[in-house]
Design a protein around this motif. Structure first.
Motif, PDB file in Angstrom:
ATOM      1  N   THR A 292       0.830  -1.208   0.000  1.00 56.65           N
ATOM      2  CA  THR A 292       0.000   0.000   0.000  1.00 56.65           C
ATOM      3  C   THR A 292       0.863   1.256   0.000  1.00 56.65           C
ATOM      4  O   THR A 292       0.577   2.227  -0.728  1.00 56.65           O
TER       5      THR A 292
ATOM      6  N   THR B 213       0.921   3.934  -3.088  1.00 54.96           N
ATOM      7  CA  THR B 213       0.487   5.295  -2.753  1.00 54.96           C
ATOM      8  C   THR B 213       1.578   6.306  -3.064  1.00 54.96           C
ATOM      9  O   THR B 213       1.294   7.395  -3.601  1.00 54.96           O
TER      10      THR B 213
ATOM     11  N   GLY C  87     -12.645  12.890  -1.722  1.00 54.15           N
ATOM     12  CA  GLY C  87     -12.558  11.545  -1.169  1.00 54.15           C
ATOM     13  C   GLY C  87     -12.122  11.519   0.273  1.00 54.15           C
ATOM     14  O   GLY C  87     -12.398  10.560   1.000  1.00 54.15           O
ATOM     15  N   MET C  88     -11.425  12.584   0.727  1.00 55.56           N
ATOM     16  CA  MET C  88     -10.995  12.660   2.119  1.00 55.56           C
ATOM     17  C   MET C  88     -12.184  12.829   3.062  1.00 55.56           C
ATOM     18  O   MET C  88     -12.089  12.500   4.254  1.00 55.56           O
TER      19      MET C  88
ATOM     20  N   VAL D 184     -14.886   5.507   4.958  1.00 59.95           N
ATOM     21  CA  VAL D 184     -14.715   4.178   4.375  1.00 59.95           C
ATOM     22  C   VAL D 184     -15.896   3.277   4.717  1.00 59.95           C
ATOM     23  O   VAL D 184     -16.358   2.488   3.888  1.00 59.95           O
TER      24      VAL D 184
ATOM     25  N   SER E  40     -18.894   3.167   2.385  1.00 56.59           N
ATOM     26  CA  SER E  40     -18.728   2.567   1.054  1.00 56.59           C
ATOM     27  C   SER E  40     -18.402   1.084   1.121  1.00 56.59           C
ATOM     28  O   SER E  40     -18.039   0.489   0.108  1.00 56.59           O
TER      29      SER E  40
ATOM     30  N   LEU F  60     -18.153  -1.388  -2.120  1.00 51.67           N
ATOM     31  CA  LEU F  60     -16.755  -1.791  -2.290  1.00 51.67           C
ATOM     32  C   LEU F  60     -16.614  -3.312  -2.268  1.00 51.67           C
ATOM     33  O   LEU F  60     -15.874  -3.893  -3.073  1.00 51.67           O
TER      34      LEU F  60
ATOM     35  N   PRO G 213      -7.966  -1.001  -2.483  1.00 53.53           N
ATOM     36  CA  PRO G 213      -8.861  -0.005  -1.875  1.00 53.53           C
ATOM     37  C   PRO G 213      -8.154   0.912  -0.886  1.00 53.53           C
ATOM     38  O   PRO G 213      -8.453   2.111  -0.817  1.00 53.53           O
ATOM     39  N   GLN G 214      -7.226   0.370  -0.099  1.00 50.02           N
ATOM     40  CA  GLN G 214      -6.477   1.236   0.822  1.00 50.02           C
ATOM     41  C   GLN G 214      -5.691   2.292   0.056  1.00 50.02           C
ATOM     42  O   GLN G 214      -5.627   3.454   0.485  1.00 50.02           O
TER      43      GLN G 214
ATOM     44  N   PHE H 196      -8.190   5.000  -1.192  1.00 45.11           N
ATOM     45  CA  PHE H 196      -8.675   5.893  -0.149  1.00 45.11           C
ATOM     46  C   PHE H 196      -7.577   6.807   0.387  1.00 45.11           C
ATOM     47  O   PHE H 196      -7.875   7.867   0.937  1.00 45.11           O
ATOM     48  N   GLY H 197      -6.317   6.416   0.244  1.00 41.42           N
ATOM     49  CA  GLY H 197      -5.228   7.256   0.735  1.00 41.42           C
ATOM     50  C   GLY H 197      -4.671   8.224  -0.274  1.00 41.42           C
ATOM     51  O   GLY H 197      -3.824   9.063   0.078  1.00 41.42           O
TER      52      GLY H 197
ATOM     53  N   ASN I 104      -5.572  -1.234  10.142  1.00 38.96           N
ATOM     54  CA  ASN I 104      -6.878  -1.382   9.489  1.00 38.96           C
ATOM     55  C   ASN I 104      -7.531  -2.706   9.894  1.00 38.96           C
ATOM     56  O   ASN I 104      -6.902  -3.769   9.842  1.00 38.96           O
TER      57      ASN I 104
END
Length: 275
Positions: free
Chosen positions: A79, A83, A112-113, A117, A120, A124, A143-144, A147-148, A208
């Motif tokens: 991730t 990212t 998106g911030m 989570v 969704s 998702l 997905p992580q 979202f980041g 998470n």
């Protein structure tokens, strides 16, 4: 020499209070791993009368613990890598290239911030199932990363905007392309913000729980947050083993955070003063 005043005393007192609020639960968790279940029920926050190391020893010698730890490390590192690559590339485009709709796209990504989570999680899950990533580590990693990206792009763009414009103009005169400038100049100068984003993303992924719970079904794929549930029986919860398990799983994130601490300070303060 400045004298020690009441403002300094208040500031130090507040800092000590915050430090105690943060360190007290951690200390209680560490000490709880040395206690029996009876001691935890009677004196959960005291120092153990007898330091029992068998609970930590049982965790360290359990192969499943290392499997959970390895799964968490793979998910977190993948991730972070995705990212950093995607976020820095997108932020470089928004910082140096002006095109139609760039402001709208940037605002759309930042929206998106504000999107939780948990709200969704059902669509998702359906999307992850449809693309065949259910019960796979990549069903958590992708997905992580998505979202980041909003937060990482915001930090990257703020940092890139503070880089000397003269350096970019000189490289363009010398015939260096956008890709060449990004790889040869921007990334080497962006070590502080890379470390900052990496720490935030790593810690978020490491802790998470909701997304792996929904996506992963096989215990061989569980990260440590799901592996911890093995100590929750039908009639009793082994809190001493859970606390020992949690304490040991905090060490990788703590080491990563301490190692990148100087980059966090430099990255967050780089865009504070212009010039």
């Amino acid at each position: 020499m400045n004298s020690f005043g009441w403002r300094d005393a208040v500031r130090i007192s507040l800092l000590l209070l915050v430090a105690c609020l943060v360190l007290f639960p951690i200390a209680a968790a560490i000490l709880g791993g040395f206690k029996t279940s009876g001691e935890l029920r009677v004196t959960p926050f005291s120092i153990p009368e007898v330091w029992r190391t068998e609970f930590y020893g049982a965790i360290l010698t359990d192969p499943s613990f290392w499997r959970y730890l390895g799964n968490s490390l793979f998910i977190a590192c993948a991730t972070v890598f995705l990212t950093l690559i995607l976020g820095s590339m997108a932020a470089f485009v928004f910082s140096h290239i002006r095109f139609f709709g760039s402001g709208f796209i940037m605002s759309y990504l930042l929206m998106g911030m504000m999107f939780p989570v948990a709200a969704s999680i059902v669509p998702l899950f359906i999307q992850i199932r449809d693309v065949g990533l259910l019960d796979s580590a990549w069903g958590v990693i992708l997905p992580q990363t998505a979202f980041g990206l909003g937060f990482s792009i915001l930090l990257f763009k703020t940092f890139f905007d503070q880089l000397p414009k003269e350096l970019f103009e000189a490289s363009r005169i010398d015939g260096i392309s956008y890709v060449g400038f990004f790889l040869r100049f921007t990334l080497p100068l962006s070590t502080p913000i890379l470390g900052t984003v990496a720490v935030f993303v790593f810690v978020t992924s490491w802790n998470n729980y909701l997304l792996p719970l929904v996506v992963l079904n096989s215990s061989d794929q569980f990260p440590w947050t799901l592996g911890m549930m093995q100590f929750r029986g039908e009639f009793i919860v082994e809190w001493n083993r859970i606390l020992a398990f949690v304490t040991l799983t905090l060490l990788p994130a703590l080491v990563f955070f301490v190692g990148a601490q100087k980059y966090i300070v430099a990255g967050l303060s780089a865009g504070a003063v212009k010039g």
